[in-house]
Design an enzyme around this catalytic site. Sequence first.
Site, PDB file in Angstrom:
ATOM      1  N   GLY A 495      41.892 -14.985  -5.008  1.00  0.00           N
ATOM      2  CA  GLY A 495      41.861 -13.658  -4.458  1.00  0.00           C
ATOM      3  C   GLY A 495      40.756 -12.677  -4.920  1.00  0.00           C
ATOM      4  N   GLY A 497      39.858  -8.462  -5.138  1.00  0.00           N
ATOM      5  CA  GLY A 497      40.151  -7.268  -4.681  1.00  0.00           C
ATOM      6  C   GLY A 497      39.204  -6.147  -5.309  1.00  0.00           C
ATOM      7  N   GLY A 498      39.457  -4.918  -5.253  1.00  0.00           N
ATOM      8  CA  GLY A 498      38.422  -3.942  -5.555  1.00  0.00           C
ATOM      9  C   GLY A 498      37.785  -3.949  -6.954  1.00  0.00           C
ATOM     10  CG  PHE A 499      39.241  -2.433  -9.594  1.00  0.00           C
ATOM     11  CD1 PHE A 499      37.998  -1.290  -9.525  1.00  0.00           C
ATOM     12  CD2 PHE A 499      40.275  -1.644  -9.223  1.00  0.00           C
ATOM     13  CE1 PHE A 499      38.083  -0.059  -9.363  1.00  0.00           C
ATOM     14  CE2 PHE A 499      40.507  -0.335  -9.035  1.00  0.00           C
ATOM     15  CZ  PHE A 499      39.429   0.382  -8.956  1.00  0.00           C
ATOM     16  N   GLY A 500      37.868  -6.655  -8.999  1.00  0.00           N
ATOM     17  CA  GLY A 500      37.486  -8.138  -9.790  1.00  0.00           C
ATOM     18  C   GLY A 500      38.140  -9.287  -8.927  1.00  0.00           C
ATOM     19  CB  VAL A 502      42.887 -13.007  -8.706  1.00  0.00           C
ATOM     20  CG1 VAL A 502      44.390 -13.584  -9.246  1.00  0.00           C
ATOM     21  CG2 VAL A 502      42.903 -11.702  -8.378  1.00  0.00           C
ATOM     22  CE  LYS A 516      43.718  -6.716 -11.570  1.00  0.00           C
ATOM     23  NZ  LYS A 516      44.499  -5.817 -10.845  1.00  0.00           N
ATOM     24  CG  ASP A 613      47.428  -0.280  -2.797  1.00  0.00           C
ATOM     25  OD1 ASP A 613      47.506   0.259  -1.823  1.00  0.00           O
ATOM     26  OD2 ASP A 613      46.459  -0.719  -3.507  1.00  0.00           O
TER      27      ASP A 613
END
Length: 806
Positions: A495, A497-500, A502, A516, A613
């Site tokens: 996966g 996401g916005g910050f890194g 996974v 993550k 969120d």
Amino acid sequence: MEIFPALFFQILLLYLLSGFCSAADTLSSSMTISYGETLVSSGQCFELGFFSPGNSSKWYIGIWYKEFPEIVVWVANRDHPLRNSSGVLTIGPDGDLVLLNATTGVVWSSNSSRTEPGSAAQLLESGNLVLKRKDDTTESYIWQSFDFPSDTLLPGMKIGWNLSTGVNRYLTSWKDENDPSPGDITYRIDNPGMPQFVLRRGSEKIYRSGPWNGIRFSGIGLPLKTIFKYNHVFNNESLYYMNEASDNSIITRLTVNQSGLLQRFVLNKGDFSWTTMYSSQYDQCEEYGVCGANGICKISKRPICECLDGFVPKSRREWDVHDWSNGCVRRNPLDCQQGEQFLKVARVKLPDLLEFYLNKSMSIHECQPACFKNCYCNAYAYSDIRGNGSGCLMWFGNLIDIREFSQENSQQDIYVRMPASEIYHKKKTRHKLIFVVSSLLFGILFFGFLIWCLIQRRKRKRGSETNDKDIELPRFDLITITNATNNFSSTNMIGEGGFGIVYKGTLSTGQEVAVKRLSKNSGQGLQEFKNEVILIAKLQHRNLVRLLGCCLEGDERMLIYEYMPNKSLDYFIFDQNRKALLTWKKRFEIIMGISRGLLYLHRDSRLRIIHRDLKTSNILLDSDLNAKISDFGLARSFGGDQTEINTKRVVGTHGYMSPEYVVDGQFSVKSDVFSFGVLLLEIVSNRKNRRFHHPEHDHNLLGHAWLFFTEGRAWEIVDDISELSPVESEVLRCIHVGLLCVQKLPHDRPTMASVVVMLDNKGMALPRPKEPGFFVERSCIEADMSTSEESGLTHNVVTMSELEAR
Ligand SMILES: *[C@@H]1O[C@H](CO)[C@@H](O)[C@H](O)[C@H]1NC(C)=O
Ligand SMILES: *[C@@H]1O[C@H](CO)[C@@H](O)[C@H](O)[C@H]1NC(C)=O
Ligand SMILES: *[C@@H]1O[C@H](CO)[C@@H](O)[C@H](O)[C@H]1NC(C)=O
Ligand SMILES: *[C@@H]1O[C@H](CO)[C@@H](O)[C@H](O)[C@H]1NC(C)=O
Ligand SMILES: *[C@@H]1O[C@H](CO)[C@@H](O)[C@H](O)[C@H]1NC(C)=O
Ligand SMILES: *[C@@H]1O[C@H](CO)[C@@H](O)[C@H](O)[C@H]1NC(C)=O
Ligand SMILES: *[C@@H]1O[C@H](CO)[C@@H](O)[C@H](O)[C@H]1NC(C)=O
Ligand SMILES: *[C@@H]1O[C@H](CO)[C@@H](O)[C@H](O)[C@H]1NC(C)=O
Ligand SMILES: *[C@@H]1O[C@H](CO)[C@@H](O)[C@H](O)[C@H]1NC(C)=O
């Protein structure tokens, strides 16, 4: 002359009320109550009558809340049910309250020794059924139901001992929800000299309040004086506990449930749902003796159990796999020689009183020498902490069920005896330490300067730094993680996401984890990262993803989570093929799981946390498809009484954010409730709120659901979900609750506590939902806001998405 007609009218009215609609509160000697007739207390709070619980075929006399007939607070003939509903409750010839069956056999009787013919029974507004002498207006009752508690403690009811008669009144759970006969869970005051509440299953203790220390029970935080008046009477004649709501607008009850739970429920008068204010499974440390003998439970630590200082695990191997049942033993045994000392363990719940000695008249100066004198004395504490402390409590044998309190609301300390060798050991290491420290001092000063220079440079470069002192979490080293994830190979990627990104990883032990990895250049993400680590490390709930550890090396910042083999909820419900895999039963479990997890975040965890969120891709599913909420990167903890926070930076995902959050940047627990409502509707419809289209109108999913619901077509919202048919009402209830959650105004939305209750209780009437948020604003909001899209890999394990308000 004028009085007469009025009096006559009153009598007539009374007669009509009692004989006709059974709305009187008094049963006098000539009257009877049979099935369908009831007594109602003067203020309409309680009702007494015949009932048959659940699917049982047996009949009982009980008292319940008039507004909530399913909540039975007292049962008369718990042990002696009627076989069918033919029976009458009446006043017997000798003045006792009796229950007669169809053949007029006495099934149950109040059996008071003090009866007089002509007495009358009255159901008081407190829920107490009393038997009074004729024309007696005092409170000296012949008999009262409050003296015979069932599973519920009502305000004004006493539980505890009458020391002159030796009678101990206590709560006993029902056998099960269909059978009110006494089950095996009891909650009572034990009186080994210092009273303490104990919850038991059979004879096994499952929870303990800790002994009374003059101010409170040592295992319970300070009483909430604002809501309740507590009355603890502990003297030489009686020993009981009683509470009263200090304000009439609050209704409260304490119940023992057959599943071993002790729960306090509260209801604001006029509300339609009860909230659980307190439960004995509040956290893991409440479990009796969870850390075994001589262990101490610290809820903020991972793992929660530690041995007391000077003690080591009895079996290292068991301890390492978190099997704490065998507890700890002394590293160096006590030898009763000179040089022994006491080690203070501060802010604790005192260990159970198993083998102990108590002398309340001793002063604190006498306690320590007395313990020294006895070679078997393991520890001591003051029995009364009022003032400067007094009394002496000594333990012999193992210390069981100790927990540490992190807050300042506990002043109870315990002093644990240490052999001289333990002290010597400590001193020696201290001497060594001093030597090493002083010889290294120069070096440290020198290197310190170098490091300071480095940090300054790095600070300038990155603009922020992680203060990892406050992270108490297992650290994984970089090599372990690199190996586990095949050097972060793209095949392990699950996966983004916005910050890194996974990754899935497999540790050398075979354990699968999700890693993550924060992007190196996302300086902005560091604060979120830190938040997440500190928050999640403190949280434990079976519906929250568990953080196993972190890795901070060089520029790398990583979080290691338990791995969720079934990805996330969106992976299932928005996929044409996979959606069939989630049966309705499973979906409902997932819904309950999310709501419990969220309730924990909002209220039960020591920190109060708003997720901010919540969305389908943040609901992960474990191997049994149990829901686990993930991604607390955006959560903010906020202190005690703050319930609403304004933020300049709006963070979240479109389609799930509440109007007040998107528009004004205001977030509160109610904005999470909104997102939860969206989730509910998405789970029921298999459709995304965002991008929802329907040929009949131009609304989003919320508007669609509301329109159809108000038109009585709620069923058309539901997608073809497998195994749906027998539980139609449950599905409709979920839609209803979902719509209540997405109402436009935050104060209209229920709290998560109410949501849990509403979902859990089939019979409860729900209010009509008002118009949902974004009902009309849809087009302008969606067109106007620039958003960062969820990435294509939506089935990631932990995502972070973010959006800046302009
Ligand atoms: C009531 O239902 C439970 C399961 O829900 C069942 O075990 C029990 O036998 C039922 N009792 C009666 C009297 O039907
Ligand atoms: C209850 O049982 C008795 C005796 O078995 C019978 O006479 C009576 O009619 C029954 N009542 C009802 C309501 O079934
Ligand atoms: C009524 O109660 C009496 C005494 O408890 C008992 O002997 C009798 O069998 C009961 N009758 C019915 C119909 O339950
Ligand atoms: C009433 O109480 C006496 C003793 O107090 C007891 O022996 C008797 O069995 C009781 N009767 C009933 C019907 O419970
Ligand atoms: C204890 O029981 C005795 C005898 O029933 C009664 O007189 C007394 O009032 C009771 N004491 C309390 C504190 O309830
Ligand atoms: C006990 O708790 C369980 C689970 O919370 C619930 O299903 C059950 O109805 C409760 N029983 C009673 C008697 O309240
Ligand atoms: C309880 O203590 C008081 C005073 O300390 C004394 O007067 C009284 O007799 C005692 N009662 C009993 C039952 O011991
Ligand atoms: C309790 O302590 C006091 C003061 O040291 C002493 O006088 C008394 O005898 C002790 N009582 C018992 C039962 O040991
Ligand atoms: C507590 O101790 C302090 C200092 O030793 C003393 O001044 C004070 O009077 C004591 N208070 C009580 C209630 O004994």
